[in-house]
Write an enzyme that holds these catalytic residues in place. Structure first.
Site, PDB file in Angstrom:
ATOM      1  N   ASP A  25       7.649   8.141   0.505  1.00  0.00           N
ATOM      2  CA  ASP A  25       6.748   8.526   1.583  1.00  0.00           C
ATOM      3  C   ASP A  25       5.339   8.605   0.985  1.00  0.00           C
ATOM      4  OD1 ASP A  25       5.884   9.867   4.127  1.00  0.00           O
ATOM      5  OD2 ASP A  25       5.628  11.564   2.751  1.00  0.00           O
ATOM      6  N   ALA A  26       4.332   8.409   1.802  1.00  0.00           N
ATOM      7  CA  ALA A  26       2.960   8.405   1.274  1.00  0.00           C
ATOM      8  C   ALA A  26       2.298   9.782   1.330  1.00  0.00           C
ATOM      9  CB  ALA A  26       2.108   7.389   2.035  1.00  0.00           C
TER      10      ALA A  26
END
Length: 229
Positions: free
Chosen positions: A14-15
């Site tokens: 995930d960023a």
């Protein structure tokens, strides 16, 4: 730390909140915001995520950039900050969030060990590409996958399926990492071997999907998947 997750072929991150610190946008302009900066940052993130869930439920997808701006507008109004310049600065800062301190070294370690890496994010490419480029980490990722391709936000299973279709890896060979516990559970429910990056020491969410492991930050990842340092 002993190897907990053997036979991993790709790490998918995930960023926001996992690789990149969303609080860095507000921190960069704390003086312009004033004493409510910390509370605004927390509310902005909460509303941003809440709006993605509500849009999924309503069947009203919009790019994450729009959702992020709508969430910020709510928060600025709630904190009585009417200055349009503050909004412009904060939205601009969201395109250049800082990676967490351990991220460059961790990704370099994975690369030396031959481990594949990718990003799977709610962000649209217009947000992700400049942020990843500014971080100088773009060459560490074989793919940057956006929910824009399926026009649904996490934790819809169609989002996680992008990894299989785009990277050619079955779910059981994927180590998925997220600082959002609900995202980690959603990915685990899909079939990924999922690690919750619990940066704040929060309690586990009571949701479907069994997490494979929990770590405090990403510095522990190489040991967890058996990549030599």
């Amino acid at each position: 730390m002993a190897t907990v997750l053997p036979s991993i072929e790709i790490c998918v991150f995930d960023a926001y909140g996992t690789l990149f610190d969303f609080n860095s946008a507000v921190a960069r302009h704390r003086r312009a915001i004033g004493p409510s900066a910390a509370k605004l940052s927390e509310m902005w993130r909460q509303k941003q995520i809440q709006y993605t869930w509500l849009r999924n439920a309503m069947g009203e997808y919009a790019p994450f950039w729009q959702v992020t701006g709508e969430a910020l507008d709510h928060c600025l109004a709630a904190h009585r900050i009417p200055d349009p310049d503050v909004r412009e600065r904060l939205m601009g800062a969201y395109l250049a969030l800082d990676p967490f301190p351990e991220v460059p070294g961790m990704l370099a370690c994975l690369a030396r060990g031959g481990m594949r890496s990718a990003i799977l994010s709610n962000g649209d490419r217009g947000m992700l590409d400049p942020m990843v480029a500014r971080s100088t980490l773009a060459d560490r990722f074989e793919a940057v996958l956006s929910v824009d391709e399926v026009r649904m936000f996490k934790p819809d299973p169609r989002v996680y399926r992008l990894v299989e279709t785009r990277c050619g890896v079955t779910p059981d060979k994927v180590c998925f990492l997220s600082s959002n516990c609900w995202d980690a559970h959603g990915a685990a429910r899909f079939g990924f071997r999922t690690v919750w990056v619990n940066r704040t020491g929060a309690p586990d969410d009571r949701l479907p999907g069994v997490l494979a492991a929990q770590i405090r930050d990403l510095s522990d990842l190489p040991d967890l998947i058996g990549v030599p340092r």
